[in-house]
Design a protein around this motif. Structure first.
Motif, PDB file in Angstrom:
ATOM      1  N   LEU A 143     -18.280 -31.335  -6.246  1.00 21.98           N
ATOM      2  CA  LEU A 143     -16.830 -31.175  -6.323  1.00 21.98           C
ATOM      3  C   LEU A 143     -16.192 -32.187  -7.259  1.00 21.98           C
ATOM      4  O   LEU A 143     -15.227 -31.879  -7.962  1.00 21.98           O
ATOM      5  CB  LEU A 143     -16.202 -31.328  -4.925  1.00 21.98           C
ATOM      6  N   ASP A 144     -16.727 -33.424  -7.252  1.00 22.22           N
ATOM      7  CA  ASP A 144     -16.088 -34.483  -8.017  1.00 22.22           C
ATOM      8  C   ASP A 144     -17.118 -35.552  -8.353  1.00 22.22           C
ATOM      9  O   ASP A 144     -17.858 -36.005  -7.474  1.00 22.22           O
ATOM     10  CB  ASP A 144     -14.944 -35.095  -7.199  1.00 22.22           C
ATOM     11  N   SER A 145     -17.160 -35.947  -9.596  1.00 21.15           N
ATOM     12  CA  SER A 145     -18.139 -36.957 -10.024  1.00 21.15           C
ATOM     13  C   SER A 145     -17.852 -38.332  -9.432  1.00 21.15           C
ATOM     14  O   SER A 145     -18.705 -39.225  -9.474  1.00 21.15           O
ATOM     15  CB  SER A 145     -18.154 -37.052 -11.551  1.00 21.15           C
ATOM     16  N   VAL A 147     -17.446 -38.955  -6.300  1.00 18.95           N
ATOM     17  CA  VAL A 147     -18.054 -39.064  -4.964  1.00 18.95           C
ATOM     18  C   VAL A 147     -19.284 -39.961  -5.052  1.00 18.95           C
ATOM     19  O   VAL A 147     -20.209 -39.700  -5.819  1.00 18.95           O
ATOM     20  CB  VAL A 147     -18.450 -37.678  -4.426  1.00 18.95           C
ATOM     21  N   VAL A 148     -19.299 -41.038  -4.248  1.00 17.12           N
ATOM     22  CA  VAL A 148     -20.416 -41.980  -4.276  1.00 17.12           C
ATOM     23  C   VAL A 148     -21.226 -41.966  -2.980  1.00 17.12           C
ATOM     24  O   VAL A 148     -22.370 -42.442  -2.958  1.00 17.12           O
ATOM     25  CB  VAL A 148     -19.926 -43.420  -4.557  1.00 17.12           C
ATOM     26  N   GLN A 149     -20.659 -41.447  -1.916  1.00 17.43           N
ATOM     27  CA  GLN A 149     -21.417 -41.385  -0.668  1.00 17.43           C
ATOM     28  C   GLN A 149     -20.906 -40.244   0.195  1.00 17.43           C
ATOM     29  O   GLN A 149     -19.696 -40.010   0.289  1.00 17.43           O
ATOM     30  CB  GLN A 149     -21.325 -42.704   0.110  1.00 17.43           C
ATOM     31  N   VAL A 150     -21.850 -39.538   0.815  1.00 20.27           N
ATOM     32  CA  VAL A 150     -21.527 -38.436   1.725  1.00 20.27           C
ATOM     33  C   VAL A 150     -22.317 -38.622   3.016  1.00 20.27           C
ATOM     34  O   VAL A 150     -23.492 -38.981   2.992  1.00 20.27           O
ATOM     35  CB  VAL A 150     -21.895 -37.067   1.105  1.00 20.27           C
ATOM     36  N   SER A 151     -21.657 -38.396   4.119  1.00 15.07           N
ATOM     37  CA  SER A 151     -22.326 -38.412   5.425  1.00 15.07           C
ATOM     38  C   SER A 151     -21.917 -37.161   6.186  1.00 15.07           C
ATOM     39  O   SER A 151     -20.721 -36.852   6.288  1.00 15.07           O
ATOM     40  CB  SER A 151     -21.940 -39.661   6.224  1.00 15.07           C
ATOM     41  N   ALA A 152     -22.897 -36.436   6.676  1.00 15.43           N
ATOM     42  CA  ALA A 152     -22.622 -35.212   7.433  1.00 15.43           C
ATOM     43  C   ALA A 152     -23.490 -35.197   8.682  1.00 15.43           C
ATOM     44  O   ALA A 152     -24.660 -35.604   8.645  1.00 15.43           O
ATOM     45  CB  ALA A 152     -22.904 -33.980   6.578  1.00 15.43           C
ATOM     46  N   SER A 153     -22.937 -34.757   9.791  1.00 16.50           N
ATOM     47  CA  SER A 153     -23.687 -34.750  11.048  1.00 16.50           C
ATOM     48  C   SER A 153     -23.432 -33.472  11.829  1.00 16.50           C
ATOM     49  O   SER A 153     -22.338 -32.904  11.799  1.00 16.50           O
ATOM     50  CB  SER A 153     -23.316 -35.961  11.908  1.00 16.50           C
ATOM     51  N   LEU A 154     -24.475 -33.033  12.521  1.00  9.59           N
ATOM     52  CA  LEU A 154     -24.402 -31.906  13.443  1.00  9.59           C
ATOM     53  C   LEU A 154     -24.838 -32.396  14.824  1.00  9.59           C
ATOM     54  O   LEU A 154     -25.869 -33.056  14.950  1.00  9.59           O
ATOM     55  CB  LEU A 154     -25.327 -30.774  13.002  1.00  9.59           C
ATOM     56  N   ALA A 155     -24.051 -32.087  15.838  1.00  5.85           N
ATOM     57  CA  ALA A 155     -24.403 -32.478  17.192  1.00  5.85           C
ATOM     58  C   ALA A 155     -24.192 -31.294  18.128  1.00  5.85           C
ATOM     59  O   ALA A 155     -23.218 -30.545  17.982  1.00  5.85           O
ATOM     60  CB  ALA A 155     -23.563 -33.665  17.658  1.00  5.85           C
ATOM     61  N   VAL A 184     -16.666 -38.705   3.389  1.00  9.32           N
ATOM     62  CA  VAL A 184     -16.973 -38.887   1.973  1.00  9.32           C
ATOM     63  C   VAL A 184     -16.283 -40.144   1.458  1.00  9.32           C
ATOM     64  O   VAL A 184     -15.178 -40.491   1.905  1.00  9.32           O
ATOM     65  CB  VAL A 184     -16.535 -37.642   1.160  1.00  9.32           C
ATOM     66  N   ILE A 185     -16.935 -40.840   0.532  1.00  8.97           N
ATOM     67  CA  ILE A 185     -16.359 -42.002  -0.143  1.00  8.97           C
ATOM     68  C   ILE A 185     -16.324 -41.709  -1.639  1.00  8.97           C
ATOM     69  O   ILE A 185     -17.319 -41.272  -2.214  1.00  8.97           O
ATOM     70  CB  ILE A 185     -17.181 -43.277   0.113  1.00  8.97           C
ATOM     71  N   VAL A 186     -15.158 -41.914  -2.246  1.00 10.64           N
ATOM     72  CA  VAL A 186     -15.011 -41.729  -3.689  1.00 10.64           C
ATOM     73  C   VAL A 186     -14.629 -43.072  -4.313  1.00 10.64           C
ATOM     74  O   VAL A 186     -14.019 -43.927  -3.666  1.00 10.64           O
ATOM     75  CB  VAL A 186     -13.945 -40.665  -4.027  1.00 10.64           C
ATOM     76  N   GLU A 187     -14.999 -43.231  -5.560  1.00  9.08           N
ATOM     77  CA  GLU A 187     -14.730 -44.499  -6.245  1.00  9.08           C
ATOM     78  C   GLU A 187     -14.250 -44.237  -7.666  1.00  9.08           C
ATOM     79  O   GLU A 187     -14.780 -43.371  -8.378  1.00  9.08           O
ATOM     80  CB  GLU A 187     -15.995 -45.364  -6.292  1.00  9.08           C
TER      81      GLU A 187
END
Length: 218
Positions: A143-145, A147-155, A184-187
């Motif tokens: 989606l965007d250059s 973006v430096v970190q993504v975290s996704a979880s399923l519970a 998500v973290i963007v920088e």
């Protein structure tokens, strides 16, 4: 919670045995019950391009309560067996003493099924769950250059409870729960910002792992 024929989660304890133990523990009490519970849960966390955590937990147990006046006796165990029930009854019985109480009426069940009783953990295979989290990660990075970190979880979890009263009345409830979380973290120019979204409820995994659903959250 709905009325149901008593069927203990552990088949080594039958209805007659459980009821006999409960009645012995609450004879002369004002109130009391046996509460059985079985719970299973699973969680997957995909963080920074790798599977960081995959956990599964299962537990069972019961609680036995006896009330006389202002005094309540309670005992519980993670082992559902006749011997464990009888030990719990001896402890809870201490609150009743010589008795003399009048057993309260059983609460009324709602008799309304508000959600599914299907197991959400079994709603999708492990590879499908993992692949969904990988797709979330890849989608966000595309989606965007910045973006430096993504975290996704399923519970997902499933809780089954059953309550037996001394008068033989019993109620049962099956409680599914599932959730998908994304952060998500963007920088840009040395400055970082973060955002998160998630959702779920007493539903299966089908809707949560649907692309339209998780892409909207992303």
């Amino acid at each position: 919670m709905t009325d149901a024929p008593f069927a203990p989660l552990d088949t080594s304890v039958d209805r007659d045995t459980a009821l006999d133990v409960l009645r012995a523990a609450t004879a002369g009490a004002d109130d009391g019950e046996l509460f059985f519970e079985q719970r299973r849960s699973e969680a997957l966390v995909y963080d920074d391009g790798r599977l960081k955590t995959a956990s599964y937990d299962a537990s069972t147990g019961f609680g036995l309560r006896a009330v006389r006046g202002e005094v309540a006796g309670y005992a519980h165990s993670t082992e559902i067996s006749e011997s464990a029930l009888r030990r719990a009854a001896e402890t809870a019985r201490l609150a009743v003493g010589d008795g003399g109480g009048t057993l309260a009426d059983a609460p009324q069940a709602t008799n309304q099924q508000l959600y599914t009783d299907n197991d959400p953990i079994a709603g999708a295979s492990f590879p499908v769950k993992l692949e969904t989290l990988k797709e979330v990660d890849a989608f966000l990075r595309d989606l965007d250059s910045r973006v430096v970190q993504v975290s996704a979880s399923l519970a997902a979890s499933l809780q089954e409870i059953e309550i037996l009263r001394p008068d033989g009345h019993s109620v049962r409830d099956v409680r599914p729960m599932s959730r998908l979380n994304i952060s998500v973290i963007v920088e840009q120019n040395g400055r970082r910002e973060s955002g998160s979204a998630g959702g779920g409820g007493r539903v299966g995994l089908d809707g949560l792992i649907d692309r339209a659903d998780w892409q909207a959250k992303a």
